[in-house]
Design a protein around this motif. Structure first.
Motif, PDB file in Angstrom:
ATOM      1  N   MET A   1       0.826  -1.198   0.000  1.00 35.14           N
ATOM      2  CA  MET A   1       0.000   0.000   0.000  1.00 35.14           C
ATOM      3  C   MET A   1       0.865   1.255   0.000  1.00 35.14           C
ATOM      4  O   MET A   1       0.550   2.245  -0.661  1.00 35.14           O
ATOM      5  CB  MET A   1      -0.930   0.020   1.218  1.00 35.14           C
ATOM      6  N   ILE A   2       1.965   1.188   0.767  1.00 34.95           N
ATOM      7  CA  ILE A   2       2.863   2.342   0.796  1.00 34.95           C
ATOM      8  C   ILE A   2       3.457   2.580  -0.593  1.00 34.95           C
ATOM      9  O   ILE A   2       3.582   3.727  -1.031  1.00 34.95           O
ATOM     10  CB  ILE A   2       3.966   2.131   1.854  1.00 34.95           C
TER      11      ILE A   2
ATOM     12  N   ILE B   1      -3.200  -4.120   8.733  1.00 36.81           N
ATOM     13  CA  ILE B   1      -1.737  -4.246   8.804  1.00 36.81           C
ATOM     14  C   ILE B   1      -1.354  -5.428   9.700  1.00 36.81           C
ATOM     15  O   ILE B   1      -0.482  -6.232   9.359  1.00 36.81           O
ATOM     16  CB  ILE B   1      -1.107  -2.946   9.330  1.00 36.81           C
TER      17      ILE B   1
ATOM     18  N   ALA C   1       2.008   1.863  -3.403  1.00 40.97           N
ATOM     19  CA  ALA C   1       0.930   2.449  -4.209  1.00 40.97           C
ATOM     20  C   ALA C   1       0.764   3.922  -3.878  1.00 40.97           C
ATOM     21  O   ALA C   1       0.560   4.754  -4.769  1.00 40.97           O
ATOM     22  CB  ALA C   1      -0.376   1.693  -3.958  1.00 40.97           C
ATOM     23  N   CYS C   2       0.860   4.246  -2.592  1.00 44.01           N
ATOM     24  CA  CYS C   2       0.722   5.644  -2.180  1.00 44.01           C
ATOM     25  C   CYS C   2       1.872   6.484  -2.734  1.00 44.01           C
ATOM     26  O   CYS C   2       1.667   7.653  -3.106  1.00 44.01           O
ATOM     27  CB  CYS C   2       0.681   5.746  -0.660  1.00 44.01           C
ATOM     28  N   GLU C   3       3.055   5.913  -2.776  1.00 42.28           N
ATOM     29  CA  GLU C   3       4.195   6.633  -3.363  1.00 42.28           C
ATOM     30  C   GLU C   3       3.919   6.949  -4.832  1.00 42.28           C
ATOM     31  O   GLU C   3       4.193   8.046  -5.314  1.00 42.28           O
ATOM     32  CB  GLU C   3       5.472   5.800  -3.232  1.00 42.28           C
TER      33      GLU C   3
ATOM     34  N   CYS D   1      -3.504  10.022  -0.515  1.00 40.80           N
ATOM     35  CA  CYS D   1      -3.617   8.608  -0.912  1.00 40.80           C
ATOM     36  C   CYS D   1      -4.734   7.912  -0.129  1.00 40.80           C
ATOM     37  O   CYS D   1      -5.627   7.329  -0.720  1.00 40.80           O
ATOM     38  CB  CYS D   1      -2.294   7.883  -0.671  1.00 40.80           C
ATOM     39  N   LEU D   2      -4.675   8.004   1.185  1.00 44.39           N
ATOM     40  CA  LEU D   2      -5.620   7.269   2.023  1.00 44.39           C
ATOM     41  C   LEU D   2      -6.436   8.234   2.877  1.00 44.39           C
ATOM     42  O   LEU D   2      -5.885   8.898   3.768  1.00 44.39           O
ATOM     43  CB  LEU D   2      -4.872   6.288   2.939  1.00 44.39           C
TER      44      LEU D   2
END
Lengths: 45, 161
Positions: free
Chosen positions: A1-2, A35, A4-6, A17-18
């Motif tokens: 997810m991180i 998580i 994807a957020c990047e 992002c979230l």
């Protein structure tokens, strides 16, 4: 997810992002829950 | 599950510590300026307005997308199950009702359960608002997202909250 957020941050810096609504405490728990399940598994016993 | 049973030493458990670290890392990508003043449906609205890319929420967000942003499931937005690695796990939060042994008015209690499980109540509360009715099975999910989730829940070993 991180990761994807990047990618989202790089493509659209103005976009979050979230989205989180912490006024409802349980919605924060959803994030931590997922998580913990990813790292620790369901451990159903 | 062990965490929720209080069987984890939160001060020393390595997995819990790493979970908190990743949770903290995600904050850099979240709406930290206003998150504490937003309700869950306002966070959904942030996605609907294009301010945010995603949110983590249950199927009831479908109703908020439809009502708040006029978005249609499977058309204007989609959903993915997370986490999927190393295991695909679906966290299922059910609202459950029951009659206790020795309930003072068992007939009234059973009558209430029939109301809860009836299409007349399930459709306006669960189906329209976005929740996912599991019973009675005659009620069909009204979106591709809920249909996929229901199939997953009905066929897999499910971990409930």
């Amino acid at each position: 997810m991180i990761a994807a957020c990047e990618a989202i941050k790089a493509a659209k810096p103005e976009m979050t992002c979230l989205a989180v609504g912490s006024k409802d405490n349980w919605s924060d728990v959803f994030v931590l829950d997922t998580i913990m399940m990813e790292l620790g598994g369901p451990s159903t016993t | 599950m062990k965490f929720f049973k209080g069987e984890i030493d939160v001060a020393n458990d390595a997995i819990f510590k790493e979970s908190l670290e990743k949770f903290a890392a995600l904050q850099a990508y979240s709406n930290m300026s206003d998150h504490s003043s937003l309700t869950w449906d306002q966070a959904v609205s942030a996605v609907g307005s294009g301010q945010a890319a995603m949110t983590i929420m249950g199927t009831w967000a479908i109703g908020a997308f439809i009502k708040g942003s006029n978005w249609q499931p499977g058309v204007d937005f989609g959903a993915v199950n997370y986490p999927t690695k190393p295991d695909r796990i679906l966290l299922f939060h059910p609202d459950t009702y029951g009659c206790t042994v020795g309930a003072p008015d068992p007939e009234q209690c059973l009558a209430w359960l029939k109301v809860v499980a009836s299409p007349e109540l399930q459709i306006p509360t669960d189906v329209i608002q976005g929740g996912m009715s599991l019973a009675p099975t005659s009620i069909r999910p009204s979106s591709p997202i809920r249909s996929a989730r229901r199939c997953r829940i009905m066929s897999a070993r499910t971990l409930t909250s």
